[in-house]
Design a protein around this motif. Structure first.
Motif, PDB file in Angstrom:
ATOM      1  N   SER A  93      -5.124  17.939 -23.577  1.00 55.98           N
ATOM      2  CA  SER A  93      -4.897  18.761 -24.866  1.00 55.98           C
ATOM      3  C   SER A  93      -6.017  19.090 -25.782  1.00 55.98           C
ATOM      4  O   SER A  93      -5.608  19.779 -26.461  1.00 55.98           O
ATOM      5  CB  SER A  93      -3.597  17.696 -25.537  1.00 55.98           C
ATOM      6  OG  SER A  93      -4.256  16.835 -26.100  1.00 55.98           O
ATOM      7  N   MET A 135      -0.556  23.685 -25.523  1.00 52.67           N
ATOM      8  CA  MET A 135      -0.608  22.172 -25.288  1.00 52.67           C
ATOM      9  C   MET A 135       0.679  21.536 -24.571  1.00 52.67           C
ATOM     10  O   MET A 135       0.953  20.946 -23.741  1.00 52.67           O
ATOM     11  CB  MET A 135      -0.655  21.054 -26.586  1.00 52.67           C
ATOM     12  CG  MET A 135      -0.974  19.692 -26.452  1.00 52.67           C
ATOM     13  SD  MET A 135      -1.007  18.807 -28.055  1.00 52.67           S
ATOM     14  CE  MET A 135      -2.044  20.031 -28.958  1.00 52.67           C
ATOM     15  N   PHE A 182       1.474  20.061 -20.844  1.00 48.98           N
ATOM     16  CA  PHE A 182       2.408  18.889 -20.642  1.00 48.98           C
ATOM     17  C   PHE A 182       3.703  19.188 -19.746  1.00 48.98           C
ATOM     18  O   PHE A 182       3.965  18.287 -19.059  1.00 48.98           O
ATOM     19  CB  PHE A 182       2.439  18.254 -21.777  1.00 48.98           C
ATOM     20  CG  PHE A 182       1.454  17.352 -22.296  1.00 48.98           C
ATOM     21  CD1 PHE A 182       1.527  15.932 -21.820  1.00 48.98           C
ATOM     22  CD2 PHE A 182       0.312  17.685 -22.963  1.00 48.98           C
ATOM     23  CE1 PHE A 182       0.142  14.976 -22.028  1.00 48.98           C
ATOM     24  CE2 PHE A 182      -0.712  16.928 -23.225  1.00 48.98           C
ATOM     25  CZ  PHE A 182      -0.892  15.420 -22.792  1.00 48.98           C
ATOM     26  N   GLU A 233      -5.532  10.219 -23.162  1.00 50.00           N
ATOM     27  CA  GLU A 233      -5.244  11.047 -24.264  1.00 50.00           C
ATOM     28  C   GLU A 233      -5.176  10.546 -25.920  1.00 50.00           C
ATOM     29  O   GLU A 233      -4.598   9.289 -26.085  1.00 50.00           O
ATOM     30  CB  GLU A 233      -3.666  11.578 -24.020  1.00 50.00           C
ATOM     31  CG  GLU A 233      -3.342  12.714 -24.969  1.00 50.00           C
ATOM     32  CD  GLU A 233      -4.340  13.730 -24.874  1.00 50.00           C
ATOM     33  OE1 GLU A 233      -4.506  14.190 -26.150  1.00 50.00           O
ATOM     34  OE2 GLU A 233      -4.302  14.539 -24.051  1.00 50.00           O
ATOM     35  N   ASN A 264      -3.938  11.965 -28.437  1.00 48.57           N
ATOM     36  CA  ASN A 264      -2.710  12.286 -28.955  1.00 48.57           C
ATOM     37  C   ASN A 264      -1.518  11.367 -28.617  1.00 48.57           C
ATOM     38  O   ASN A 264      -0.770  11.851 -27.567  1.00 48.57           O
ATOM     39  CB  ASN A 264      -2.683  13.859 -28.603  1.00 48.57           C
ATOM     40  CG  ASN A 264      -1.265  14.304 -29.395  1.00 48.57           C
ATOM     41  OD1 ASN A 264      -0.213  13.687 -29.922  1.00 48.57           O
ATOM     42  ND2 ASN A 264      -1.186  15.600 -29.656  1.00 48.57           N
ATOM     43  N   LEU A 295       2.152  12.534 -28.357  1.00 47.50           N
ATOM     44  CA  LEU A 295       2.148  13.399 -27.269  1.00 47.50           C
ATOM     45  C   LEU A 295       2.606  12.555 -25.699  1.00 47.50           C
ATOM     46  O   LEU A 295       2.916  12.868 -24.812  1.00 47.50           O
ATOM     47  CB  LEU A 295       1.549  14.714 -27.054  1.00 47.50           C
ATOM     48  CG  LEU A 295       1.501  15.750 -25.835  1.00 47.50           C
ATOM     49  CD1 LEU A 295       3.050  16.329 -26.202  1.00 47.50           C
ATOM     50  CD2 LEU A 295       0.471  16.664 -26.064  1.00 47.50           C
TER      51      LEU A 295
END
Length: 145
Positions: A73, A81, A85, A102, A104, A107
């Motif tokens: 991302s 983004m 995903f 990741e 994030n 997410l």
């Protein structure tokens, strides 16, 4: 210096299943229509998001059983983004295991089945993603809650 199509073909160098390679390339183009629009364009001239799509597409074309992704991302606009995903979910549904690194966390945990929290090189938490999403310590430290 290679085009989008050449990059996808190069990823198949160890494969011999020509019919499946052609089907996989069509599937990648269905998954990422922007890549099909740019199939003859030099990959180095793609936007950052398109280059991420191409990287994932190349990984898919390799005949993978597992994909390791580091920050897929990073640098992507929020809409792109989410598209990325969603594409990864489709790849996972087809049987490819995805190991995702990741930052994030929200997410990543919404995407993943399991999560591992690593802090300064040490595993500090692990579990089912929904458990980690609801863990008060994880919320406070990583999810901004």
């Amino acid at each position: 210096n290679l085009t989008v199509t050449e990059n996808l073909i190069l990823a198949c160098f160890a494969r011999k299943d020509t019919d499946q390679i052609n089907k996989d390339r069509k599937w990648v183009f269905d998954l990422f229509p922007r890549l099909e629009e740019r199939k003859d364009q030099l990959a180095g001239t793609l936007s950052g998001g398109e280059q991420q799509m191409l990287s994932v597409g190349r990984g898919y074309m390799s005949g993978r059983k597992i994909m390791l992704l580091d920050e897929p991302s990073m640098g992507l606009a929020p809409l792109l983004m989410m598209e990325m995903f969603d594409a990864l979910k489709e790849i996972n549904k087809l049987g490819t295991t995805i190991l995702l690194v990741e930052q994030n966390a929200r997410l990543a945990l919404k995407f993943a089945q399991r999560g591992y929290v690593i802090e300064n090189g040490y595993l500090v938490l692990k579990g089912q993603s929904d458990e980690l999403l609801n863990n008060p310590d994880v919320k406070k430290a990583y999810l901004g809650a």
